[in-house]
Design a protein around this motif. Structure first.
Motif, PDB file in Angstrom:
ATOM      1  N   LEU A  20       0.837  -1.203   0.000  1.00  0.00           N
ATOM      2  CA  LEU A  20       0.000   0.000   0.000  1.00  0.00           C
ATOM      3  C   LEU A  20       0.876   1.258   0.000  1.00  0.00           C
ATOM      4  N   LEU A  21       1.887   1.274   0.853  1.00  0.00           N
ATOM      5  CA  LEU A  21       2.757   2.446   0.963  1.00  0.00           C
ATOM      6  C   LEU A  21       3.554   2.682  -0.320  1.00  0.00           C
ATOM      7  N   HIS A  23       2.423   1.664  -3.355  1.00  0.00           N
ATOM      8  CA  HIS A  23       1.396   2.053  -4.326  1.00  0.00           C
ATOM      9  C   HIS A  23       1.024   3.524  -4.164  1.00  0.00           C
ATOM     10  N   GLN A  24       0.955   4.004  -2.933  1.00  0.00           N
ATOM     11  CA  GLN A  24       0.617   5.401  -2.658  1.00  0.00           C
ATOM     12  C   GLN A  24       1.792   6.341  -2.907  1.00  0.00           C
ATOM     13  N   GLY A  25       2.967   5.794  -3.149  1.00  0.00           N
ATOM     14  CA  GLY A  25       4.144   6.624  -3.372  1.00  0.00           C
ATOM     15  C   GLY A  25       4.751   7.166  -2.087  1.00  0.00           C
ATOM     16  N   VAL A  26       4.338   6.612  -0.953  1.00  0.00           N
ATOM     17  CA  VAL A  26       4.861   7.048   0.344  1.00  0.00           C
ATOM     18  C   VAL A  26       6.306   6.593   0.486  1.00  0.00           C
ATOM     19  N   ASP A  28       9.751   4.370  -1.393  1.00  0.00           N
ATOM     20  CA  ASP A  28      10.344   3.914  -2.648  1.00  0.00           C
ATOM     21  C   ASP A  28      11.320   2.775  -2.360  1.00  0.00           C
ATOM     22  N   ARG A 106       7.362  10.535  -0.608  1.00  0.00           N
ATOM     23  CA  ARG A 106       6.442  11.687  -0.593  1.00  0.00           C
ATOM     24  C   ARG A 106       6.971  12.807   0.290  1.00  0.00           C
ATOM     25  N   GLU A 136       2.399  14.805   5.561  1.00  0.00           N
ATOM     26  CA  GLU A 136       3.079  13.632   4.998  1.00  0.00           C
ATOM     27  C   GLU A 136       3.963  12.952   6.043  1.00  0.00           C
ATOM     28  N   TYR A 139       1.722  11.038   8.470  1.00  0.00           N
ATOM     29  CA  TYR A 139       1.196   9.837   7.824  1.00  0.00           C
ATOM     30  C   TYR A 139       2.274   8.758   7.767  1.00  0.00           C
ATOM     31  N   LYS A 143       2.181   5.140   9.736  1.00  0.00           N
ATOM     32  CA  LYS A 143       2.198   3.888   8.965  1.00  0.00           C
ATOM     33  C   LYS A 143       3.440   3.047   9.285  1.00  0.00           C
TER      34      LYS A 143
END
Length: 175
Positions: A20-21, A23-26, A28, A106, A136, A139, A143
């Motif tokens: 998820l992280l 996919h969200q670009g949080v 890399d 992000r 950001e 978040y 996470k």
């Protein structure tokens, strides 16, 4: 067998959260490279590095807030305002470097936008970027905290084993 199943389920939960992280670009690929540095001799390497990142980031965010409060008005061209923007840029470079080193994509990207606003002495843009950076950062922190909690639960569920000689050295059977 139930213990192994719990660890397996927690591992799957960790993988879903990481997916998820990503996919969200949080995060890399740098985060994955950081994980590869972890081994039996340093099983908490990633969480320790991330903990240092969060500790240092809190200081940087506090400094950025303070510096922005010293700058008045958009496109402040006076000497003092220019110095504050210069200091903001230095802090943002540190933030970009540390966020890149843990794979916080992000956060790094917001730092880049913040840096552009700072370079143009755009106080309003800096304030918006600071708000976004704080969002950001929070978040990411929440996470990754969730991820490391799952990791701890997985280790416990898997049943950490200690070498027998550790116990043999500390137990006197004849007493």
């Amino acid at each position: 067998m139930l213990v192994g199943f719990g660890a397996e389920r927690l591992g799957a939960d960790m993988n879903r959260l990481l997916a998820l992280l990503f996919h969200q670009g949080v995060l890399d690929e740098q985060f994955l490279q950081l994980q590869q540095l972890e081994d039996e001799t340093s099983p908490n390497f990633v969480s320790e590095v991330v903990s240092i990142f969060f500790h240092e980031s809190e200081k940087l965010l506090t400094s950025l807030r303070s510096l922005l409060m010293m700058v008045e008005g958009d496109h402040d061209q006076d000497h003092e305002g220019g110095l504050e923007y210069g200091k903001i840029g230095v802090h943002l470079n540190q933030f970009m470097g540390s966020s890149s080193s843990i794979g916080a994509k992000r956060v790094r990207n917001v730092c880049l936008a913040f840096r552009a606003a700072s370079d143009h002495h755009n106080r309003h843009g800096c304030l918006r970027a600071l708000e976004q950076l704080e969002h950001e950062y929070c978040y990411l922190k929440n996470k990754l905290h969730e991820f490391f909690q799952l990791e701890q639960q997985k280790v416990l569920a898997a049943g950490v084993r200690y070498p027998m000689n550790h116990y043999n050295n500390n137990i006197n059977i004849n007493s």
